[in-house]
Design a protein around this motif. Structure first.
Motif, PDB file in Angstrom:
ATOM      1  N   GLU A 298     126.482  52.910  28.031  1.00 21.09           N
ATOM      2  CA  GLU A 298     125.923  54.177  27.572  1.00 21.09           C
ATOM      3  C   GLU A 298     126.444  55.378  28.369  1.00 21.09           C
ATOM      4  O   GLU A 298     126.545  55.312  29.587  1.00 21.09           O
ATOM      5  N   HIS A 299     126.780  56.440  27.687  1.00 15.15           N
ATOM      6  CA  HIS A 299     127.116  57.699  28.351  1.00 15.15           C
ATOM      7  C   HIS A 299     126.420  58.804  27.571  1.00 15.15           C
ATOM      8  O   HIS A 299     126.838  59.168  26.473  1.00 15.15           O
ATOM      9  N   MET A 300     125.316  59.275  28.135  1.00 15.86           N
ATOM     10  CA  MET A 300     124.493  60.242  27.416  1.00 15.86           C
ATOM     11  C   MET A 300     124.851  61.655  27.857  1.00 15.86           C
ATOM     12  O   MET A 300     124.975  61.918  29.056  1.00 15.86           O
ATOM     13  N   VAL A 301     124.972  62.554  26.894  1.00 16.30           N
ATOM     14  CA  VAL A 301     125.268  63.953  27.211  1.00 16.30           C
ATOM     15  C   VAL A 301     124.455  64.866  26.307  1.00 16.30           C
ATOM     16  O   VAL A 301     124.303  64.574  25.116  1.00 16.30           O
ATOM     17  N   ALA A 302     123.970  65.956  26.873  1.00 21.44           N
ATOM     18  CA  ALA A 302     123.286  66.961  26.067  1.00 21.44           C
ATOM     19  C   ALA A 302     124.186  68.187  25.969  1.00 21.44           C
ATOM     20  O   ALA A 302     124.006  69.159  26.695  1.00 21.44           O
ATOM     21  N   CYS A 303     125.208  68.098  25.121  1.00 24.45           N
ATOM     22  CA  CYS A 303     126.109  69.236  24.927  1.00 24.45           C
ATOM     23  C   CYS A 303     126.654  69.148  23.516  1.00 24.45           C
ATOM     24  O   CYS A 303     127.054  68.072  23.062  1.00 24.45           O
ATOM     25  N   HIS A 304     126.689  70.296  22.808  1.00 23.48           N
ATOM     26  CA  HIS A 304     127.195  70.295  21.431  1.00 23.48           C
ATOM     27  C   HIS A 304     128.667  69.924  21.389  1.00 23.48           C
ATOM     28  O   HIS A 304     129.158  69.433  20.381  1.00 23.48           O
ATOM     29  N   PHE A 305     129.379  70.191  22.499  1.00 22.07           N
ATOM     30  CA  PHE A 305     130.830  70.008  22.466  1.00 22.07           C
ATOM     31  C   PHE A 305     131.286  68.934  23.450  1.00 22.07           C
ATOM     32  O   PHE A 305     132.409  68.992  23.944  1.00 22.07           O
TER      33      PHE A 305
ATOM     34  N   ARG B 219     122.480  62.707  23.752  1.00 18.96           N
ATOM     35  CA  ARG B 219     122.935  61.661  22.815  1.00 18.96           C
ATOM     36  C   ARG B 219     124.003  60.793  23.464  1.00 18.96           C
ATOM     37  O   ARG B 219     124.710  61.243  24.362  1.00 18.96           O
ATOM     38  N   ASN B 220     124.103  59.570  22.969  1.00 22.68           N
ATOM     39  CA  ASN B 220     125.092  58.644  23.519  1.00 22.68           C
ATOM     40  C   ASN B 220     126.451  58.907  22.884  1.00 22.68           C
ATOM     41  O   ASN B 220     126.586  58.885  21.672  1.00 22.68           O
ATOM     42  N   VAL B 221     127.452  59.163  23.716  1.00 18.91           N
ATOM     43  CA  VAL B 221     128.778  59.448  23.168  1.00 18.91           C
ATOM     44  C   VAL B 221     129.788  58.365  23.544  1.00 18.91           C
ATOM     45  O   VAL B 221     130.974  58.513  23.285  1.00 18.91           O
ATOM     46  N   ALA B 222     129.306  57.272  24.172  1.00 16.74           N
ATOM     47  CA  ALA B 222     130.232  56.221  24.586  1.00 16.74           C
ATOM     48  C   ALA B 222     130.804  55.512  23.367  1.00 16.74           C
ATOM     49  O   ALA B 222     130.142  55.406  22.328  1.00 16.74           O
ATOM     50  N   ALA B 223     132.039  55.056  23.486  1.00 10.78           N
ATOM     51  CA  ALA B 223     132.636  54.274  22.409  1.00 10.78           C
ATOM     52  C   ALA B 223     131.850  52.970  22.261  1.00 10.78           C
ATOM     53  O   ALA B 223     131.221  52.507  23.219  1.00 10.78           O
TER      54      ALA B 223
END
Lengths: 335, 343
Positions: free
Chosen positions: A322-329, A313-317
């Protein structure tokens, strides 16, 4: 990035495991398991990960070295033209093959020792009957100059060249059909450090000169950081993080990326760190653990990590790249 | 020639004027052509250089495992300072009783590719026990115990199970651990690790280097670490030797060499590596390592050197000269001294 040259969509490549006399399929190695990313026109997209993570399989899938299991590979030779490579058969692929080329890792085994440099580089032109003999020789000379070799050496055999020179021949061979997209699979890994830098500079120069886009596959984070504009980090057949080079190295968000960066030895004896360890071994892609594939080695793993697989999912402000990460935390743990 | 009586301080191994050449049909390859270094107990000496520079042949010469023919140590001395006496290894024949009692017991060697040193048809346990039984007066049962301990020391989980397995059942990282366990099973005084992590992923590399560090700390063994990776040298070595075309180009304390490299080749190596801790542009070294059969005169690096000046046209090889205390370089920029017999 509006203009995309290559888009990978839910790409899967599973290799069947067969057992017994009848060759019944008993399982599958999920070498690539649902990977999405885009490569912008003129971009160098880096894929990094440990051996066996599936990064080379992605490169070979794009060139359709084999049939893919599922997903889409969309190639866009020019804006607003989309070609789906994933479902094409060999006849449909043939005219496109020249546009997507590969630079191999080992400059010793990837050149035919019984062919001269001129034959190796000129072969595609001859097979496609694009030019006559004299034109081919002229074209080969031009390419050799472009990759920094002396055109008068075109009648020599590969054994007469050093590793770095052979890699230049391999690059000339990849460029002879004027490709738009080049997959470089560990293209500098087998080279000496002094020669590695020469080839990296050459790849940058040729990218500009030939308007290329690269997929650059490497296990070497330092090389990836030097060359690439965006980077995807793979673990056991999946992307765990995709971000711009700067964001990824300044603020890696996935614990695996953080671990990978932290174990690279820094060439500075004044900054010695006890090597931070990533315990355990890479998960088996034929029998991956449940939940997040990285959880058995993750120092921050919680219950949810064992039960639920995190989505990329994209977690960038808002407004940021885009900054995609697959981590719950993501963003809550680590450095 | 060093007199073996100089058992000064903590010296473990002293190599002086080592020359190992290969006599082939196509000509002579001067793989090692004048290498000197010294290593103390507990110390880590990093030997760094590109492929074909002679770093592995240097290490093989110390172990007397240079393939012969065509290779031969033609000059120099290698003195090993054992627990109570100094012995000149270079005088022993490769298969002599003396050499066999040192090799694997006092001095151990780890190869880059673990499959070079492991047998595919013997269990891990049998391979480890073989070396232990050869060098220590123990029974087979006791040897098994030592083997299990050795595997546990390199942090192999379930060593009791692993001793009964075969090499093909292990991953690359595990294999390299087994090789290290084998090398350490007789508690050597000196470990020579030849690119021990080059074939491994960075995560596995970190585990292996950490294991070597831990064992060195607890046993005080000396370590010669051969690598092309400046990062590994920067993290592990106390002293560094930079080799090019069979000769030591620079030698010094790791901090001195990294802070202020003296030789243009060392500087060029630093400038040509991409690194995570800075963002500066790369400056590749022009050309490539010359053909090993090529006979050259003068400074071996001059044709690729960005700092070449008049003095470098000399046909004499510059001498390895001490420029600062404990920090020497083979370069006319720093000293006009030349090596004897090369004029």
């Amino acid at each position: 990035m509006s203009d995309t040259v290559l888009k990978i969509d839910r790409l899967c490549k599973h290799f069947p495991i067969r057992k017994g006399f009848l060759g019944r399929q008993t399982g599958a190695v999920k070498a690539v398991d649902g990977v999405d990313f885009r490569v912008g026109r003129g971009e160098i997209f880096g894929l990094v990960g440990e051996s066996g993570c599936g990064k080379s399989t992605i490169g070979r899938a794009i060139l359709r070295a084999f049939d893919i299991t599922s997903g889409r590979i969309i190639y866009s030779p020019q804006p607003h033209v989309e070609i789906e490579l994933g479902t094409m058969n060999e006849a449909e692929l043939r005219p496109l093959r020249r546009e997507l080329q590969m630079i191999f890792q080992d400059p010793y085994s990837s050149l035919n020792p019984r062919m001269t440099v001129s034959e190796i580089i000129g072969e595609p032109l001859r097979l496609n009957r694009l030019m006559d003999g004299a034109q081919i020789r002229e074209e080969v000379s031009r390419l050799l100059r472009d990759v920094g070799l002396n055109p008068s050496h075109m009648n020599r055999y590969p054994h007469a060249f050093s590793g770095g020179q052979r890699q230049r021949i391999g690059i000339a061979r990849a460029l002879v059909m004027k490709p738009r997209f080049v997959v470089a699979d560990e293209a500098v890994s087998a080279l000496d450090v002094s020669v590695q830098a020469q080839i990296l500079e050459l790849l940058l120069k040729l990218k500009a000169q030939y308007s290329l886009s690269y997929l650059f596959i490497s296990h070497d984070l330092s090389v990836i950081k030097y060359l690439c504009t965006r980077v995807g980090v793979m673990y056991v057949g999946k992307l765990v993080e995709v971000a711009s080079r700067d964001a990824l190295f300044r603020q890696p968000l996935h614990p695996y990326t953080q671990a990978l960066i932290s174990v690279v030895p820094i060439p500075n004896p004044r900054q010695r760190t006890r090597f931070r360890l990533l315990e355990g071994e890479v998960a088996n892609p034929a029998a991956p653990p449940g939940g997040c594939y990285f959880h058995p080695r993750c120092p921050f793993a919680k219950r949810i990590c064992r039960d639920t697989e995190p989505a990329l999912r994209n977690v960038a402000a808002e407004g940021d790249a885009e900054h995609m990460v697959a981590c719950h935390f993501a963003g809550e743990v680590g450095v | 020639m060093t007199s073996a009586s100089q058992t000064s301080d903590n010296t473990l191994l002293e190599v002086q004027g080592l020359k190992t050449h290969f006599f082939l049909d196509m000509g002579i390859v001067r793989a090692v052509d004048g290498v000197d270094f010294r290593i103390s107990r507990g110390q880590t000496l990093g030997i760094v250089g590109e492929s074909g520079c002679g770093k592995s042949v240097t290490a093989q010469s110390v172990m007397q495992i240079v393939p012969s023919p065509p290779g031969r140590i033609i000059d120099g001395s290698i003195v090993y300072f054992g627990s109570n006496s100094a012995v000149e290894i270079s005088r022993f024949r490769a298969n002599s009783r003396e050499m066999r009692s040192i090799r694997g017991k006092e001095i151990s060697y780890i190869f880059q590719e673990p499959m070079t040193s492991l047998s595919p048809v013997h269990t891990i346990g049998n391979q480890l026990e073989e070396a232990i039984l050869l060098h220590t007066p123990v029974t087979r049962g006791e040897a098994r115990g030592i083997a299990v301990e050795a595997l546990a020391r390199v942090r192999i989980g379930e060593p009791e199970r692993i001793v009964n397995e075969y090499v093909h059942q292990l991953s690359g990282g595990m294999r390299q651990r087994v090789v290290i366990a084998q090398a350490l099973s007789c508690n050597p005084q000196l470990l020579i690790a030849d690119e021990p992590t080059t074939a491994l992923d960075v995560t596995m590399q970190a585990q292996i280097l950490r294991t070597i560090q831990d064992i060195q700390q607890e046993s005080g063994m000396g370590l010669i670490l051969i690598t092309h990776d400046m990062g590994v040298i920067g993290q592990m070595a106390d002293e560094v030797v930079v080799i090019y075309r069979g000769r030591v180009m620079e030698h010094g304390d790791v901090i001195a060499v990294f802070d202020e490299p003296l030789h243009p080749y060392t500087k060029a190596l630093f400038d040509s590596i991409p690194r995570l801790d800075t963002d500066r542009p790369l400056r590749p070294i022009s050309g490539s390592v010359p053909d090993p059969f090529l006979e050259t005169t003068g400074c071996p690096f001059r044709d690729r050197c960005p700092s070449r000046f008049d003095a470098c046209d000399s046909d004499a090889v510059p001498a390895l000269a001490e420029v600062r205390p404990g920090h020497s370089a083979r370069c006319y920029l720093h000293s006009g001294a030349t090596e004897e017999g090369t004029e």
